[in-house]
Design a protein around this motif. Structure first.
Motif, PDB file in Angstrom:
ATOM      1  N   ASN A 350       9.559  -6.541   4.530  1.00 27.75           N
ATOM      2  CA  ASN A 350       9.813  -7.991   4.280  1.00 27.75           C
ATOM      3  C   ASN A 350       9.879  -8.474   5.763  1.00 27.75           C
ATOM      4  O   ASN A 350       9.445  -7.625   6.958  1.00 27.75           O
ATOM      5  CB  ASN A 350      11.243  -8.056   3.801  1.00 27.75           C
ATOM      6  N   LYS A 351      10.262  -9.466   6.093  1.00 26.90           N
ATOM      7  CA  LYS A 351       9.959 -10.204   7.318  1.00 26.90           C
ATOM      8  C   LYS A 351      11.004  -9.858   8.419  1.00 26.90           C
ATOM      9  O   LYS A 351      10.610  -9.704   9.552  1.00 26.90           O
ATOM     10  CB  LYS A 351      10.169 -11.637   7.003  1.00 26.90           C
ATOM     11  N   THR A 388       1.571  -5.062  -1.164  1.00 23.76           N
ATOM     12  CA  THR A 388       1.613  -6.494  -2.031  1.00 23.76           C
ATOM     13  C   THR A 388       1.326  -7.564  -1.191  1.00 23.76           C
ATOM     14  O   THR A 388       0.865  -8.754  -1.419  1.00 23.76           O
ATOM     15  CB  THR A 388       2.580  -6.282  -2.952  1.00 23.76           C
ATOM     16  N   SER A 389       2.223  -7.496  -0.041  1.00 21.63           N
ATOM     17  CA  SER A 389       1.995  -8.661   0.874  1.00 21.63           C
ATOM     18  C   SER A 389       2.093  -8.291   2.163  1.00 21.63           C
ATOM     19  O   SER A 389       3.086  -7.280   2.250  1.00 21.63           O
ATOM     20  CB  SER A 389       3.116  -9.754   0.512  1.00 21.63           C
ATOM     21  N   GLY A 390       1.648  -8.802   3.311  1.00 23.16           N
ATOM     22  CA  GLY A 390       1.666  -8.199   4.726  1.00 23.16           C
ATOM     23  C   GLY A 390       1.761  -9.229   5.702  1.00 23.16           C
ATOM     24  O   GLY A 390       1.536 -10.762   5.407  1.00 23.16           O
TER      25      GLY A 390
END
Length: 431
Positions: A350-351, A388-390
């Protein structure tokens, strides 16, 4: 012509009474006289008429004589039929009267038995109502009452099936159909007789009497059939009432037994409830103590973990410890360094974690645990999960097959050759 007067009349009156035979003899004696007078007139007329007129006159005379004889024979047959019908109806009337008396006696007996059974049912019903009032105070008996109602429903269905079987008894219906058929046949014969006897007033009076008798007998028969039906219904009702009495008696006994058993179970449950309540209170106190001890242990563990991380040069953050290298290695050696110490290259989900890595790395380029060495273009973390997200640099990834490992630096992620040497970050979970 004279042979007609001597015809064999007794052959037609063989089965008649003596009065009928005398009447036939009178008609037979009258015929020769008439034939003699007609013959005399015919002989006189023959002297003055032609042969053609003579033949026509003979034919007319013969036709009139034959019609008279046929009429007499029909009258005799009608009288005989009326007499036989009267005897038959009288016999049937006597039999119906006797059967009616017997049915009335049976009906009276069954009525008395039904009254007694209704009294017994009323008493049992009152007792059952008293038991049901006691049962309403115990909610646990509701389920058993449902089972009892189900049993009663099943018994009712069996009773309905028995009633359907009893309704198939059509003996009385068949007898009634036969009687109606006989009456229909007699009515048809009567109508035929009436058409022939319209000119005879004596037969008309007898016909009226016969019709009255038939109507009376029909009404008596219908009444007897109704009595038979009532008798059958009363018998069935008596059987049903006896069965209901037996069932209600058994049900009352079962309900009393169930009340006793449920009362004992209730007392036992109350005792157990009191004991469980006490045990629950003790366990609640123990739970509170254990929660306090757990919180203290967690706090002590966190403090020990922080102190341990500080001693070995690792950084702790939310039960996870991190290590930022001070030397450079390729991606494979960097991962081996981490795994030898029970950790692995860092995974960023996550961020917040991405910002934390930038902060502890000081913006330097560091290896992270992301690679597509197995399948080109399919990026996987070191724990085997897919990306999944980067947080890629807008220009990355762009290395195709030459650059299969990922660095994290200020603009974001970038794919680099795995043999290049850079700093790295290890990540482990406190246990």
């Amino acid at each position: 012509m004279s042979s007609y007067g001597n015809m064999n009349i007794p052959s037609f009156t063989h089965g008649m009474d003596r009065e009928d035979e005398e009447e036939m003899n009178i008609y037979a004696n009258v015929d020769p006289i008439n034939s003699f007078g007609v013959r005399t007139e015919t002989e006189n007329s023959k002297r003055h008429q032609t042969p053609q007129h003579t033949e026509i006159a003979c034919v007319k005379i013969r036709s009139s004589r034959a019609a008279a004889v046929c009429l007499v024979l029909l009258c005799v047959l009608l009288l005989t039929a009326v007499i036989v019908l009267g005897v038959y109806i009288h016999t049937k009337s006597t039999n119906y009267t006797e059967e009616g008396a017997q049915l009335l006696t049976k009906n009276t007996n069954l009525t008395e038995e039904r009254g007694q059974l209704l009294t017994n049912i009323t008493n049992l019903t009152e007792e059952r109502d008293q038991l049901l009032k006691l049962l309403t105070k115990n909610t646990n008996l509701t389920e058993e009452r449902g089972q009892l109602l189900t049993n009663i429903t099943n018994l009712t269905e069996e009773r309905d099936q028995l009633l359907k079987l009893l309704t198939k008894n059509t003996n009385l219906t068949e007898e009634r159909g036969q009687l109606l058929t006989n009456i229909t046949n007699l009515t048809e014969e009567r109508d035929q007789l009436l058409k022939l006897l319209t000119k005879n007033t004596n037969l008309t009076e007898e016909r009226g009497q016969l019709l009255t008798n038939i109507t009376n007998l029909t009404e008596e028969r219908d009444q007897l059939l109704k009595l038979l039906t009532k008798n059958t219904n009363l018998t069935e009702e008596r059987g049903q009432l006896l069965t209901n009495i037996t069932n209600l008696t058994e049900e009352r006994g079962q309900l009393l037994t169930n009340i006793t058993n449920l009362t004992e179970e209730r007392d036992q449950l109350l005792t157990k409830t009191i004991q469980l309540t006490k045990e629950r209170d003790v366990l609640s106190l123990n739970k509170c103590d254990l929660i306090k001890q757990r919180d203290q242990l967690k706090q002590e563990k966190n403090e020990q973990s922080k102190s341990l991380c500080e001693k070995v040069g690792w950084t702790c953050y939310e039960s996870i410890y991190y290590y930022v290298s001070s030397e450079v290695k390729n991606w494979t050696e960097s991962r081996r360094y981490c795994t030898d110490r029970g950790a692995d290259l860092i995974i960023i989900n996550n961020k917040a974690e991405q910002d934390f890595v930038k902060r502890i790395s000081g913006g330097a380029a560091v290896w992270i645990g992301l690679t597509d060495s197995d399948v080109e273009g399919t990026w996987k973390w070191v724990d085997g999960s897919r990306l999944t997200s980067g947080f890629w640099d807008p220009r990355e990834p762009n290395g195709d097959r030459r650059e299969n490992c990922v660095l994290n630096y200020s603009p974001g992620w970038a794919d680099y050759p795995c043999d290049d040497t850079h700093y790295w970050i290890c990540m482990g979970i406190l246990k």
